[in-house]
Design an enzyme around this catalytic site. Sequence first.
Site, PDB file in Angstrom:
ATOM      1  CD  GLN A  21     -40.736  27.634 -27.980  1.00  0.00           C
ATOM      2  OE1 GLN A  21     -41.535  27.891 -28.872  1.00  0.00           O
ATOM      3  NE2 GLN A  21     -41.097  27.030 -26.877  1.00  0.00           N
ATOM      4  CB  ILE A  84     -42.501  21.596 -21.778  1.00  0.00           C
ATOM      5  CG1 ILE A  84     -42.667  20.087 -21.561  1.00  0.00           C
ATOM      6  CG2 ILE A  84     -41.032  22.004 -21.732  1.00  0.00           C
ATOM      7  CD1 ILE A  84     -42.126  19.226 -22.677  1.00  0.00           C
ATOM      8  CE1 TYR A  85     -43.412  30.077 -23.778  1.00  0.00           C
ATOM      9  CE2 TYR A  85     -45.625  30.041 -22.858  1.00  0.00           C
ATOM     10  CZ  TYR A  85     -44.552  30.747 -23.364  1.00  0.00           C
ATOM     11  OH  TYR A  85     -44.618  32.102 -23.458  1.00  0.00           O
ATOM     12  N   GLY A  86     -45.130  26.418 -20.093  1.00  0.00           N
ATOM     13  CA  GLY A  86     -45.624  27.060 -18.881  1.00  0.00           C
ATOM     14  C   GLY A  86     -44.762  26.755 -17.666  1.00  0.00           C
ATOM     15  CE  LYS A  89     -42.466  33.228 -20.656  1.00  0.00           C
ATOM     16  NZ  LYS A  89     -41.451  34.191 -21.125  1.00  0.00           N
TER      17      LYS A  89
END
Length: 127
Positions: A21, A84-86, A89
């Site tokens: 995502q 949140i994405y970072g 990852k």
Amino acid sequence: MHISTLFKKIKPEIIIHLAAQTSISGSYKNPKKDIDNNLIGTLNILESSKSFKPKIIFASSAAVYDPLSQLPIEEGSKKNPVSIYGTNKLCAENLLEIYNKQYKIPFTICLTVIRFRACMNVGVVFS
């Protein structure tokens, strides 16, 4: 077909892990989806790879780095995600490290920066 069944059938030597995502704003709108796609998806690949140890090439993101890092971002730049994405990852990168140490699954982390505007002929050039 579950990924473990597929891997047992085809026994890949190299896995290029691009599935994710990719929206920082989307990670805030639906953090569970982001965790499922970016972190649990990576865990599923790693768990399914334990018996035959393919090389995994993982597409990470500049979002894992401190936004106040000096540009250009280099491999040794400070990692300090603020989304949140970072964070997901970076957690996936950490899983790769752990599975490499524990199960000897080789990996490479690639920082991907794709500039679609440069491909759309709008007069923007990125180096």
